[in-house]
Write a protein that holds these residues in place. Structure first.
Motif, PDB file in Angstrom:
ATOM      1  N   LEU A  69      10.309  -9.130   9.773  1.00  0.00           N
ATOM      2  CA  LEU A  69       9.829  -7.811  10.198  1.00  0.00           C
ATOM      3  C   LEU A  69       8.682  -7.915  11.198  1.00  0.00           C
ATOM      4  N   PRO A  70       8.704  -7.070  12.224  1.00  0.00           N
ATOM      5  CA  PRO A  70       7.560  -7.035  13.144  1.00  0.00           C
ATOM      6  C   PRO A  70       6.289  -6.758  12.334  1.00  0.00           C
ATOM      7  N   TYR A  71       5.277  -7.608  12.513  1.00  0.00           N
ATOM      8  CA  TYR A  71       4.110  -7.560  11.639  1.00  0.00           C
ATOM      9  C   TYR A  71       3.383  -6.222  11.638  1.00  0.00           C
ATOM     10  N   ASN A  72       3.384  -5.542  12.783  1.00  0.00           N
ATOM     11  CA  ASN A  72       2.576  -4.317  12.868  1.00  0.00           C
ATOM     12  C   ASN A  72       3.197  -3.122  12.140  1.00  0.00           C
ATOM     13  N   VAL A  73       4.495  -3.203  11.796  1.00  0.00           N
ATOM     14  CA  VAL A  73       5.138  -2.056  11.115  1.00  0.00           C
ATOM     15  C   VAL A  73       5.874  -2.485   9.847  1.00  0.00           C
ATOM     16  N   ALA A  74       5.552  -3.673   9.346  1.00  0.00           N
ATOM     17  CA  ALA A  74       6.335  -4.249   8.248  1.00  0.00           C
ATOM     18  C   ALA A  74       6.421  -3.359   7.016  1.00  0.00           C
ATOM     19  N   VAL A  75       5.274  -2.860   6.534  1.00  0.00           N
ATOM     20  CA  VAL A  75       5.286  -2.088   5.277  1.00  0.00           C
ATOM     21  C   VAL A  75       6.021  -0.757   5.433  1.00  0.00           C
ATOM     22  N   PRO A  76       5.701   0.073   6.454  1.00  0.00           N
ATOM     23  CA  PRO A  76       6.451   1.326   6.580  1.00  0.00           C
ATOM     24  C   PRO A  76       7.947   1.124   6.780  1.00  0.00           C
ATOM     25  N   VAL A  77       8.339   0.106   7.554  1.00  0.00           N
ATOM     26  CA  VAL A  77       9.773  -0.146   7.749  1.00  0.00           C
ATOM     27  C   VAL A  77      10.429  -0.533   6.424  1.00  0.00           C
ATOM     28  N   LEU A  78       9.811  -1.422   5.679  1.00  0.00           N
ATOM     29  CA  LEU A  78      10.362  -1.858   4.394  1.00  0.00           C
ATOM     30  C   LEU A  78      10.539  -0.680   3.442  1.00  0.00           C
ATOM     31  N   LEU A  79       9.487   0.124   3.272  1.00  0.00           N
ATOM     32  CA  LEU A  79       9.555   1.251   2.333  1.00  0.00           C
ATOM     33  C   LEU A  79      10.565   2.294   2.791  1.00  0.00           C
ATOM     34  N   THR A  80      10.663   2.512   4.103  1.00  0.00           N
ATOM     35  CA  THR A  80      11.621   3.487   4.639  1.00  0.00           C
ATOM     36  C   THR A  80      13.057   3.038   4.378  1.00  0.00           C
TER      37      THR A  80
END
Length: 284
Positions: free
Chosen positions: A125-136
Motif C-alpha cells: 500500500l502507498p504509505y501515505n494512504v495505507a490506513v484509509p485504503v485498508l479500512l475502506t
C-alpha cells in the motif's frame, strides 16, 4: 516458474515509460522477486482465490499473485502505470493474462470490482494512504476474508497493537472491528526502488467469522473511538464529553457500559467501545 520482475527489468520498464516514482503517491517499487513470492506465501494465497491488489505499480507483486491465485484485480490510480500494466502481464505471463483485470481508479473511490467477488486483499500500500485504503476496502468488500498488506513499519505496529500498548490507537481499534490483526513480518529497505527512508512491515488481517455483537452501528462505534483518541491524555469522562453532550453524560454512558470514567482510550477493547456507543444517552 514464471518470469517475475527483477531490479534490471523494473528500471528498464520505468525508463521506457518515463516513470519516476513520486513521493506524493508514496510509490516505492519492489524489485526483489523473492520478496514478492514471500508476500504471496505469507498471505496464504490459494488457487481458487480472487485477489484484489491496490497500487500494483509496475507489476512485480501482480505477477507473483497471478502465479498463485485464480484471478487478480489490480486497482491503480496512476495513468501511465495503469496503461502499461496489461501489456506487462501479457508479455510475461500470457497464459494467465485472461485472469487479470485492471481498475484504473483511486482505491478510495472504488465501489465495485469486475468479475467474481474478491476473497483476498494483498497489496504494497502507498504509505501515505495505507490506513484509509485498508479500512475502506474491508468495509466495501465484505467478501474479502484474508488480507496481507505491506505498510510502513510504524503503521504495521499501530494496526496490530493491542490495548495498553503505547501505539494502540484509532487504526488498531478500527482494524479490529473487521478482523483479527497481527504483525506478519518485516521487510528491509533494499528490496525497493527507490529505497524508502523507513522500514516496512507486513500485517495480516483475517476477517472475523462473526461480527462484533452490538446494537450500535459501525458509525456510532467509530464516533466513540475517534472522540476517545482525539485527546489521548484525557480520561474518557473528559474526552467523551463532546460526544455525549457533557462530561456527566459521558460518565453515565461509561458507567452503564461497565467502563471506568477515569480510564483512557488506549486501554479499551473494540467491544468496550461498542458498549459505550450502545449506552449513549444513559443519563437521560
Amino acid at each position: 516458474m514464471h518470469d517475475l520482475l527483477g531490479p534490471a527489468e523494473i528500471r528498464e520498464l520505468a525508463a521506457a515509460l518515463g516513470v519516476r516514482p513520486t513521493k506524493q503517491r508514496g510509490q516505492n517499487f519492489v524489485i526483489d522477486a523473492n520478496t514478492v513470492r514471500r508476500i504471496v506465501r505469507t498471505a496464504g494465497v490459494r488457487p481458487d482465490d480472487v485477489v484484489v491488489e491496490v497500487g500494483p505499480g509496475l507489476g512485480s507483486l501482480t505477477l507473483a499473485l497471478l502465479e498463485a491465485a485464480d484471478r487478480v484485480v489490480a486497482v491503480e490510480i496512476d495513468d501511465v502505470l495503469a496503461s502499461a500494466l496489461p501489456a506487462t502481464i501479457a508479455a510475461r505471463m500470457p497464459q494467465r493474462a485472461e485472469r487479470f483485470a485492471l481498475v484504473h481508479s483511486d482505491a478510495m473511490q472504488v465501489t465495485e470490482l469486475p468479475g467474481p467477488a474478491p476473497t483476498a486483499l494483498v497489496a504494497n500500500l502507498p504509505y501515505n494512504v495505507a490506513v484509509p485504503v485498508l479500512l475502506t476496502m474491508l468495509e466495501r468488500f465484505p467478501s474479502i476474508e484474508r488480507t496481507l498488506v505491506m505498510v510502513q513499519a510504524e503503521v504495521a505496529d499501530r494496526l496490530a497493537a493491542r490495548p495498553g500498548n503505547k501505539v494502540y490507537g484509532v487504526p488498531s481499534v478500527k482494524a479490529c472491528w473487521y478482523a483479527d490483526v497481527k504483525r506478519a513480518g518485516s521487510i528491509g529497505r533494499n528490496v525497493f526502488w527507490p529505497a524508502p527512508n523507513v522500514d516496512s512491515g507486513l500485517v495480516s488481517l483475517v476477517r472475523r467469522s462473526e461480527p462484533i455483537k452490538t446494537s450500535a452501528s459501525k458509525a456510532e462505534v467509530f464516533a466513540v473511538v475517534d472522540a476517545a483518541f482525539a485527546q489521548r491524555r484525557k480520561t474518557l469522562r473528559a474526552a467523551l464529553a463532546g460526544w455525549a453532550g457533557s462530561a456527566p453524560a459521558a460518565e453515565a454512558a461509561l458507567v452503564a457500559a461497565g467502563v471506568s470514567p477515569q480510564a483512557r482510550g488506549e486501554s479499551l477493547t473494540v467491544e468496550e467501545f461498542a458498549r459505550i456507543a450502545e449506552n449513549k444517552g444513559a443519563a437521560a
